[in-house]
Design a protein around this motif. Sequence first.
Motif, short mmCIF file in Angstrom:
data_model
loop_
_atom_site.label_atom_id
_atom_site.label_comp_id
_atom_site.label_asym_id
_atom_site.label_seq_id
_atom_site.Cartn_x
_atom_site.Cartn_y
_atom_site.Cartn_z
N LEU A 163 -5.46 82.88 1.68
CA LEU A 163 -5.11 82.60 0.37
C LEU A 163 -5.60 82.67 -0.50
N ARG A 164 -6.18 83.41 -0.52
CA ARG A 164 -6.13 84.47 -1.68
C ARG A 164 -5.29 85.24 -1.93
N SER A 165 -4.27 85.63 -2.91
CA SER A 165 -3.28 86.67 -3.25
C SER A 165 -4.18 86.69 -4.97
N ARG A 166 -3.52 88.55 -4.92
CA ARG A 166 -3.18 88.35 -6.14
C ARG A 166 -1.73 88.01 -7.70
N THR A 167 -0.40 87.86 -6.33
CA THR A 167 0.63 87.67 -6.59
C THR A 167 0.88 86.22 -7.10
N ARG A 168 -0.10 85.30 -6.08
CA ARG A 168 0.27 83.94 -6.19
C ARG A 168 -0.25 82.60 -6.62
N PRO A 169 -0.36 82.09 -6.88
CA PRO A 169 -1.61 80.72 -7.14
C PRO A 169 -2.00 80.12 -5.68
N THR A 170 -2.86 80.07 -5.67
CA THR A 170 -3.39 79.59 -4.26
C THR A 170 -2.75 78.68 -3.82
N ALA A 171 -2.81 77.77 -4.45
CA ALA A 171 -1.77 76.28 -4.26
C ALA A 171 -0.87 76.26 -5.89
#
Length: 230
Positions: A163-171
């Motif tokens: 659920l954690r990404s440096r390149t995209r939002p969580t939701a």
Amino acid sequence: MTGAAELAAVAGLLADETRAAFCLALLDRRAWTAGELARSAGVARSTASEHLDKLVRGGLLAEERQGRHRYVRLADSSVAALVEQLMSRRAPATKSSSLRVAIADRAMAAARTCYDHLAGTLGVALTDAMADRRLLDRDADLALTAQGVEWLVRELGVDPGALRSRTRPTARACLDWTERRPHLAGAAGAALCTALMEREWVVRVGSSRAVRLTPSGAGALYGLLGIPHE
């Protein structure tokens, strides 16, 4: 005007029907060969290669080569979101030209993948049910709440790291082009889709982007989220 030329260039890449067809096909997140895309769009392989070169140079597609084979895919999830958003602006659909096309259209409208998350009637129903249970915050562009994180981990076995990404939002909200309402995208949308497919609650329909809810999936989602089923 600053940026006008760049915007026109991106719009021009998708203004051709063949290139648009390629991008729609690639929304299934798979890597396709030029030959496969040529057959799907009904064009010669040489024509397909010319169009793919333009899409790669324009940054909409990424390519990789394995031996003599060239594979292409959408550059990233932001390109998928752009294609889906543009589809939501299309004119109202006309009557399908054949029964086969009509059946395929209905299957896509009912449930499909939009790159790596669920869309169509099913995707919107999941999003609505999660928002009703405060797992998503509609007032913050479908932000995943702390309760939502806990629910995904507990009920669906989602790895919190997914659920954690440096390149995209969580939701984030993605406007559904058939429902004209938002469905859940972002890392949480991808994790939800993966979890449902791993459990075979949702399965693909042939080789298309269409998916269907299985009987076990319908029962499970009714129990978890109260989504009605026949």
